[in-house]
Design a protein around this motif. Structure first.
Motif, PDB file in Angstrom:
ATOM      1  N   SER A 264     -53.168 -68.962  -1.195  1.00  0.00           N
ATOM      2  CA  SER A 264     -52.768 -68.195  -2.379  1.00  0.00           C
ATOM      3  C   SER A 264     -53.402 -66.811  -2.369  1.00  0.00           C
ATOM      4  O   SER A 264     -52.755 -65.817  -2.735  1.00  0.00           O
ATOM      5  N   ALA A 265     -54.655 -66.734  -1.951  1.00  0.00           N
ATOM      6  CA  ALA A 265     -55.311 -65.427  -1.838  1.00  0.00           C
ATOM      7  C   ALA A 265     -54.596 -64.561  -0.806  1.00  0.00           C
ATOM      8  O   ALA A 265     -54.384 -63.350  -1.018  1.00  0.00           O
ATOM      9  N   MET A 266     -54.210 -65.157   0.315  1.00  0.00           N
ATOM     10  CA  MET A 266     -53.457 -64.405   1.330  1.00  0.00           C
ATOM     11  C   MET A 266     -52.136 -63.899   0.762  1.00  0.00           C
ATOM     12  O   MET A 266     -51.722 -62.762   1.048  1.00  0.00           O
ATOM     13  N   ALA A 267     -51.468 -64.717  -0.037  1.00  0.00           N
ATOM     14  CA  ALA A 267     -50.181 -64.324  -0.607  1.00  0.00           C
ATOM     15  C   ALA A 267     -50.336 -63.120  -1.533  1.00  0.00           C
ATOM     16  O   ALA A 267     -49.505 -62.198  -1.518  1.00  0.00           O
ATOM     17  N   TRP A 268     -51.404 -63.099  -2.320  1.00  0.00           N
ATOM     18  CA  TRP A 268     -51.600 -61.984  -3.230  1.00  0.00           C
ATOM     19  C   TRP A 268     -51.979 -60.711  -2.483  1.00  0.00           C
ATOM     20  O   TRP A 268     -51.591 -59.605  -2.878  1.00  0.00           O
ATOM     21  N   VAL A 269     -52.723 -60.836  -1.416  1.00  0.00           N
ATOM     22  CA  VAL A 269     -53.027 -59.661  -0.599  1.00  0.00           C
ATOM     23  C   VAL A 269     -51.745 -59.104   0.007  1.00  0.00           C
ATOM     24  O   VAL A 269     -51.530 -57.878   0.030  1.00  0.00           O
ATOM     25  N   LEU A 270     -50.870 -59.987   0.485  1.00  0.00           N
ATOM     26  CA  LEU A 270     -49.592 -59.546   1.039  1.00  0.00           C
ATOM     27  C   LEU A 270     -48.763 -58.835  -0.023  1.00  0.00           C
ATOM     28  O   LEU A 270     -48.141 -57.789   0.261  1.00  0.00           O
ATOM     29  N   LEU A 271     -48.744 -59.372  -1.235  1.00  0.00           N
ATOM     30  CA  LEU A 271     -47.993 -58.736  -2.312  1.00  0.00           C
ATOM     31  C   LEU A 271     -48.518 -57.333  -2.593  1.00  0.00           C
ATOM     32  O   LEU A 271     -47.739 -56.376  -2.752  1.00  0.00           O
ATOM     33  N   LEU A 272     -49.833 -57.190  -2.631  1.00  0.00           N
ATOM     34  CA  LEU A 272     -50.428 -55.882  -2.887  1.00  0.00           C
ATOM     35  C   LEU A 272     -50.133 -54.904  -1.750  1.00  0.00           C
ATOM     36  O   LEU A 272     -49.842 -53.724  -1.990  1.00  0.00           O
ATOM     37  N   VAL A 273     -50.203 -55.384  -0.513  1.00  0.00           N
ATOM     38  CA  VAL A 273     -49.926 -54.513   0.633  1.00  0.00           C
ATOM     39  C   VAL A 273     -48.479 -54.035   0.602  1.00  0.00           C
ATOM     40  O   VAL A 273     -48.201 -52.840   0.818  1.00  0.00           O
ATOM     41  N   ILE A 274     -47.542 -54.944   0.335  1.00  0.00           N
ATOM     42  CA  ILE A 274     -46.134 -54.550   0.252  1.00  0.00           C
ATOM     43  C   ILE A 274     -45.934 -53.537  -0.871  1.00  0.00           C
ATOM     44  O   ILE A 274     -45.185 -52.556  -0.730  1.00  0.00           O
ATOM     45  N   GLY A 275     -46.607 -53.752  -2.004  1.00  0.00           N
ATOM     46  CA  GLY A 275     -46.506 -52.801  -3.101  1.00  0.00           C
ATOM     47  C   GLY A 275     -47.034 -51.426  -2.724  1.00  0.00           C
ATOM     48  O   GLY A 275     -46.421 -50.402  -3.058  1.00  0.00           O
ATOM     49  N   VAL A 276     -48.170 -51.390  -2.013  1.00  0.00           N
ATOM     50  CA  VAL A 276     -48.749 -50.105  -1.600  1.00  0.00           C
ATOM     51  C   VAL A 276     -47.832 -49.406  -0.594  1.00  0.00           C
ATOM     52  O   VAL A 276     -47.584 -48.197  -0.703  1.00  0.00           O
ATOM     53  N   VAL A 277     -47.336 -50.150   0.394  1.00  0.00           N
ATOM     54  CA  VAL A 277     -46.449 -49.560   1.403  1.00  0.00           C
ATOM     55  C   VAL A 277     -45.185 -49.018   0.739  1.00  0.00           C
ATOM     56  O   VAL A 277     -44.718 -47.906   1.058  1.00  0.00           O
ATOM     57  N   THR A 278     -44.622 -49.771  -0.192  1.00  0.00           N
ATOM     58  CA  THR A 278     -43.426 -49.307  -0.903  1.00  0.00           C
ATOM     59  C   THR A 278     -43.717 -48.050  -1.710  1.00  0.00           C
ATOM     60  O   THR A 278     -42.915 -47.102  -1.728  1.00  0.00           O
ATOM     61  N   ALA A 279     -44.874 -48.024  -2.374  1.00  0.00           N
ATOM     62  CA  ALA A 279     -45.248 -46.837  -3.148  1.00  0.00           C
ATOM     63  C   ALA A 279     -45.419 -45.619  -2.242  1.00  0.00           C
ATOM     64  O   ALA A 279     -45.007 -44.505  -2.603  1.00  0.00           O
ATOM     65  N   VAL A 280     -46.011 -45.824  -1.065  1.00  0.00           N
ATOM     66  CA  VAL A 280     -46.182 -44.717  -0.110  1.00  0.00           C
ATOM     67  C   VAL A 280     -44.824 -44.203   0.353  1.00  0.00           C
ATOM     68  O   VAL A 280     -44.597 -42.985   0.458  1.00  0.00           O
ATOM     69  N   LEU A 281     -43.901 -45.114   0.624  1.00  0.00           N
ATOM     70  CA  LEU A 281     -42.561 -44.692   1.045  1.00  0.00           C
ATOM     71  C   LEU A 281     -41.868 -43.886  -0.054  1.00  0.00           C
ATOM     72  O   LEU A 281     -41.221 -42.865   0.229  1.00  0.00           O
ATOM     73  N   PHE A 282     -41.994 -44.325  -1.288  1.00  0.00           N
ATOM     74  CA  PHE A 282     -41.393 -43.582  -2.392  1.00  0.00           C
ATOM     75  C   PHE A 282     -42.061 -42.216  -2.554  1.00  0.00           C
ATOM     76  O   PHE A 282     -41.390 -41.224  -2.859  1.00  0.00           O
ATOM     77  N   ARG A 283     -43.373 -42.182  -2.350  1.00  0.00           N
ATOM     78  CA  ARG A 283     -44.084 -40.911  -2.491  1.00  0.00           C
ATOM     79  C   ARG A 283     -43.661 -39.916  -1.410  1.00  0.00           C
ATOM     80  O   ARG A 283     -43.399 -38.743  -1.697  1.00  0.00           O
ATOM     81  N   THR A 284     -43.582 -40.393  -0.182  1.00  0.00           N
ATOM     82  CA  THR A 284     -43.213 -39.492   0.922  1.00  0.00           C
ATOM     83  C   THR A 284     -41.738 -39.142   0.909  1.00  0.00           C
ATOM     84  O   THR A 284     -41.341 -38.155   1.540  1.00  0.00           O
ATOM     85  N   SER A 285     -40.909 -39.916   0.209  1.00  0.00           N
ATOM     86  CA  SER A 285     -39.473 -39.646   0.200  1.00  0.00           C
ATOM     87  C   SER A 285     -39.143 -38.304  -0.442  1.00  0.00           C
ATOM     88  O   SER A 285     -38.077 -37.738  -0.200  1.00  0.00           O
ATOM     89  N   ARG A 286     -40.051 -37.781  -1.248  1.00  0.00           N
ATOM     90  CA  ARG A 286     -39.789 -36.503  -1.914  1.00  0.00           C
ATOM     91  C   ARG A 286     -39.639 -35.356  -0.920  1.00  0.00           C
ATOM     92  O   ARG A 286     -39.004 -34.354  -1.228  1.00  0.00           O
ATOM     93  N   SER A 287     -40.207 -35.528   0.259  1.00  0.00           N
ATOM     94  CA  SER A 287     -40.184 -34.442   1.236  1.00  0.00           C
ATOM     95  C   SER A 287     -39.038 -34.553   2.235  1.00  0.00           C
ATOM     96  O   SER A 287     -38.799 -33.602   2.992  1.00  0.00           O
ATOM     97  N   TRP A 288     -38.315 -35.687   2.273  1.00  0.00           N
ATOM     98  CA  TRP A 288     -37.260 -35.804   3.276  1.00  0.00           C
ATOM     99  C   TRP A 288     -35.966 -36.433   2.768  1.00  0.00           C
ATOM    100  O   TRP A 288     -34.964 -36.412   3.482  1.00  0.00           O
ATOM    101  N   VAL A 289     -35.958 -36.947   1.539  1.00  0.00           N
ATOM    102  CA  VAL A 289     -34.728 -37.514   0.995  1.00  0.00           C
ATOM    103  C   VAL A 289     -34.014 -36.445   0.178  1.00  0.00           C
ATOM    104  O   VAL A 289     -34.606 -35.839  -0.723  1.00  0.00           O
ATOM    105  N   PHE A 290     -32.760 -36.190   0.510  1.00  0.00           N
ATOM    106  CA  PHE A 290     -31.977 -35.149  -0.113  1.00  0.00           C
ATOM    107  C   PHE A 290     -30.927 -35.777  -1.014  1.00  0.00           C
ATOM    108  O   PHE A 290     -30.137 -36.620  -0.574  1.00  0.00           O
TER     109      PHE A 290
END
Length: 297
Positions: A264-290
């Motif tokens: 269960s601890a591993m599952a929550w770490v995975l959830l947080l990592v996916i959330g962080v990666v998704t947030a980073v993708l959304f943040r960086t999209s401002r510079s290349w998504v038209f």
């Protein structure tokens, strides 16, 4: 005569009646299990005895005392970095080819989409293992031996199974390509732009929202890969833990070793990592998504 409008409270009540199956399902099947999983991540629970509160011990053990955990992290990151770009690149190439077709587009679109429906099944994954095993099709054609038995090649075989399932992003790419105005290509051709320059200056910018959508969706799915790695490695993550992806190790800790609190601890770490990666993708999209409606990047 104008019909009398129902009171607001009555209209809201009708809406909640129609929404109640979804709300009930979300609470019982999603929110409640998540809350239980969060509690279990702070306990020592073996599925047979009552859970015992241990605080942060599972997380400390995960990060400081478990080398297999970090091997699964590295394996998963490698898989994501290899599989996702290859899958999106192949999907875009096929979508570009289908866009220019005048006949048989519907047939080929269905044919290329079919692996996305079949590839997640255990039966296809077992066939894939046979293809890349000793004496399999790849061994007979290339003479490289069985990939599933080589630590340096086994993960690539798993990644290629994901790449083969490019149908879903291909269909989305094709829909996006068909929405690009033909006038943009005509104007670029008048200016003397080559096909490659048209692709870089017209297709990529106009397709960037669709590319971003596919990138986010496929990245999230790649982090959760399980069936291909489980089937190719016969459920062991081998050879030498080369296919021990994160979810497989989570399954091993929770259902094989009966350390459900740790899983269960591993599952929550995975959830947080996916959330962080998704947030980073959304943040960086401002510079290349038209977005054409906004007129800027």
């Amino acid at each position: 005569t104008t019909p009398k409008r129902r009171p607001r409270r009555e209209r809201e009540g009708a809406a909640w009646v129609f929404l109640s199956p979804w709300v009930l399902g979300a609470i019982v099947l999603t929110l409640l299990p998540m809350a239980v999983s969060l509690y279990l991540s702070f306990t020592d629970y073996d599925l047979f005895n009552p859970p015992k509160w241990v605080g942060l011990r599972n997380y400390v053990q995960m990060f400081t005392e478990d080398p297999r955990y970090w091997r699964s992290v590295v394996t998963t990151l490698t898989y994501v970095v290899v599989a996702v770009p290859l899958q999106l690149a192949l999907a875009l190439v096929v979508a570009l080819a289908l866009k220019g077709m005048k006949r048989g587009k519907g047939f080929y679109r269905s044919a290329f989409y079919a692996p996305s429906l079949l590839g997640a099944s255990m039966s296809i994954a077992l066939v894939w293992r046979a293809v890349f095993n000793d004496g399999g099709t790849v061994d007979n054609l290339l003479g490289t031996g069985g990939w599933v038995n080589k630590p340096g090649w086994a993960l690539l075989a798993v990644a290629l199974l994901t790449v083969w399932q490019f149908g879903a992003p291909m269909v989305i790419f094709l829909a996006g390509l068909q929405q690009i105005p033909a006038e943009l290509y005509e104007a670029a051709a008048v200016d003397g732009a080559s096909k490659w320059r048209q692709f870089l200056s017209v297709t990529v910018p106009m397709l960037s929202p669709v590319l971003f959508f596919n990138l986010v969706l496929q990245t999230i799915q790649a982090f959760q890969v399980f069936t291909p790695a489980f089937a190719v490695s016969a459920g062991k993550g081998g050879p030498a833990d080369s296919t021990l992806v994160y979810t497989m190790y989570l399954y091993d800790r929770g259902f094989v070793a009966s350390h459900m609190g740790y899983a269960s601890a591993m599952a929550w770490v995975l959830l947080l990592v996916i959330g962080v990666v998704t947030a980073v993708l959304f943040r960086t999209s401002r510079s290349w998504v038209f977005y054409a409606s906004e007129g800027d990047r």
